[in-house]
Scaffold this active site. Structure first.
Site, PDB file in Angstrom:
ATOM      1  N   ALA A 214      -8.151  -5.052  11.031  1.00  0.00           N
ATOM      2  CA  ALA A 214      -6.980  -4.334  11.533  1.00  0.00           C
ATOM      3  C   ALA A 214      -6.824  -4.609  13.025  1.00  0.00           C
ATOM      4  CB  ALA A 214      -7.099  -2.844  11.234  1.00  0.00           C
TER       5      ALA A 214
ATOM      6  N   LYS B 227      -8.176   1.828  -1.336  1.00  0.00           N
ATOM      7  CA  LYS B 227      -8.845   1.687  -0.041  1.00  0.00           C
ATOM      8  C   LYS B 227      -9.382   3.057   0.341  1.00  0.00           C
ATOM      9  CE  LYS B 227      -8.194  -0.152   4.645  1.00  0.00           C
ATOM     10  NZ  LYS B 227      -8.592   1.022   5.455  1.00  0.00           N
TER      11      LYS B 227
ATOM     12  N   CYS C 167      -6.690   7.358   4.786  1.00  0.00           N
ATOM     13  CA  CYS C 167      -6.014   7.792   6.007  1.00  0.00           C
ATOM     14  C   CYS C 167      -6.531   9.170   6.423  1.00  0.00           C
ATOM     15  CB  CYS C 167      -4.505   7.845   5.804  1.00  0.00           C
ATOM     16  SG  CYS C 167      -3.623   8.372   7.294  1.00  0.00           S
TER      17      CYS C 167
ATOM     18  N   GLN D 295       0.829  -1.203   0.000  1.00  0.00           N
ATOM     19  CA  GLN D 295       0.000   0.000   0.000  1.00  0.00           C
ATOM     20  C   GLN D 295       0.865   1.256   0.000  1.00  0.00           C
ATOM     21  OE1 GLN D 295      -2.338   1.904   3.262  1.00  0.00           O
ATOM     22  NE2 GLN D 295      -4.112   1.205   2.080  1.00  0.00           N
TER      23      GLN D 295
ATOM     24  N   GLY E  84     -13.561  -2.386   8.865  1.00  0.00           N
ATOM     25  CA  GLY E  84     -14.055  -1.636  10.018  1.00  0.00           C
ATOM     26  C   GLY E  84     -14.868  -2.509  10.959  1.00  0.00           C
TER      27      GLY E  84
END
Length: 317
Positions: A236, A154, A112, A83, A213
């Site tokens: 994550a 993403k 981000c 990424q 998420g």
């Protein structure tokens, strides 16, 4: 960077994963944490696809030191997606060209929310620039000749979901391989993930969509897929707390802790990262008093002694 030898190890290409599996299970890009040793660990527990941490493309292109520190891989670290944070098409395409021999694809970070990233033109600010994203995907695709090499994005969602759908459709038209959707806006942190938004995006494009998420267990992954009909899920924090989650384990099994110690000792993981991963992994196994003691241990030997004394976990390296 080590160049994989295709004759030594075979793996399933990312797009084939989406064809073959009902739900592709993915380890998210995580700053500091989703590096080679941790990717090695989660691959032992049914993780199908792993991402590197986000790498700033400009410094990666211009600095050998940055390349050596930010991107480490090995022959069995596949399938692998690198990424990048990028603010223009040339940087992303240049970076992709460098990593193409060592990976299976690149992903453009459009999610981000950190201020420094947005100030530099990276991350979530790109969801407001669909034409730029489209051009970045186009140029990167044109630069790498390998037809199996993927280019994905993403994203986070807009307050107005029509903008999100427009972005995704333009990216699809440009040739993006898939889209990973973190179901929050750039200003949301702890609010529940918007599953209906992810479902809408999935219904609006004809390429794979990944949900991201609030996925902290295999059950969470299956539930969000049931609602959204996505092709894959990306964890994550959940996979930090339990690297074996995709294997169906409710909590980190002690064998997984042992595996992490073996991998970390072999790889020479720095103490702060070695310890922090264990803090995450043992969070649900320790009582409060144990956490207080373990979290302030100051050396690798102290950690190993504690785990051997209390959990019969030893350093085999």
């Amino acid at each position: 960077m080590s160049r994989p030898n295709d004759h030594d190890f075979s793996w399933t290409k990312p797009m084939d994963l989406f064809s073959e599996k009902k739900m592709v299970k993915i380890c998210a890009p995580m700053v500091r944490y989703s590096k080679l040793p941790f990717r090695t660990l989660v691959r032992k527990y049914d993780c199908d696809l792993a991402f590197t941490p986000m790498i700033v493309s400009n410094s990666f292109i211009h600095s050998v030191k940055a390349r050596d520190s930010e991107f480490t891989t090995c022959s069995t670290d596949r399938p692998l997606i690198v990424q990048f944070a990028a603010s223009n098409s040339k940087d992303l395409a240049d970076a992709a060209e460098i990593v193409a021999p060592y990976s299976d694809g690149v992903d453009l970070n459009c999610g981000c929310p950190q201020r420094w990233a947005i100030a530099e033109g990276y991350g979530a600010c790109l969801i407001k620039k669909p034409e730029l994203v489209r051009d970045m995907v186009n140029q990167t695709r044109a630069r790498v000749c390998n037809s199996d090499f993927t280019v994905s994005i993403k994203i986070r969602i807009h307050n107005d979901l029509r903008e999100t759908v427009d972005l995704c459709q333009k990216a699809e038209y440009a040739g993006v391989s898939w889209i990973a959707v973190h179901g929050r806006t750039k200003d949301q942190r702890a609010e529940p993930v918007n599953k209906e938004a992810i479902k809408l995006i999935k219904e609006s494009v004809n390429i794979p969509v990944i949900a991201n998420g609030d996925i902290r267990s295999l059950q969470d992954a299956e539930e969000i897929q049931g609602v959204t009909k996505v092709d894959g899920v990306m964890a994550a924090r959940g996979i930090l707390q339990n690297p074996a989650m995709y294997g169906g384990f409710e909590h980190t099994p002690l064998q997984c802790v042992q595996d992490w110690i073996d991998i970390a000792m072999y790889s020479g993981v720095t103490y702060p990262i070695f310890h922090q991963h264990l803090i995450y992994m043992m969070e649900r196994l320790f009582c409060r008093a144990e956490r207080r003691v373990f979290n302030v241990l100051a050396s690798t030997s102290a950690v190993l002694d504690y785990l051997e004394t209390h959990y019969s976990i030893s350093n085999k390296a």
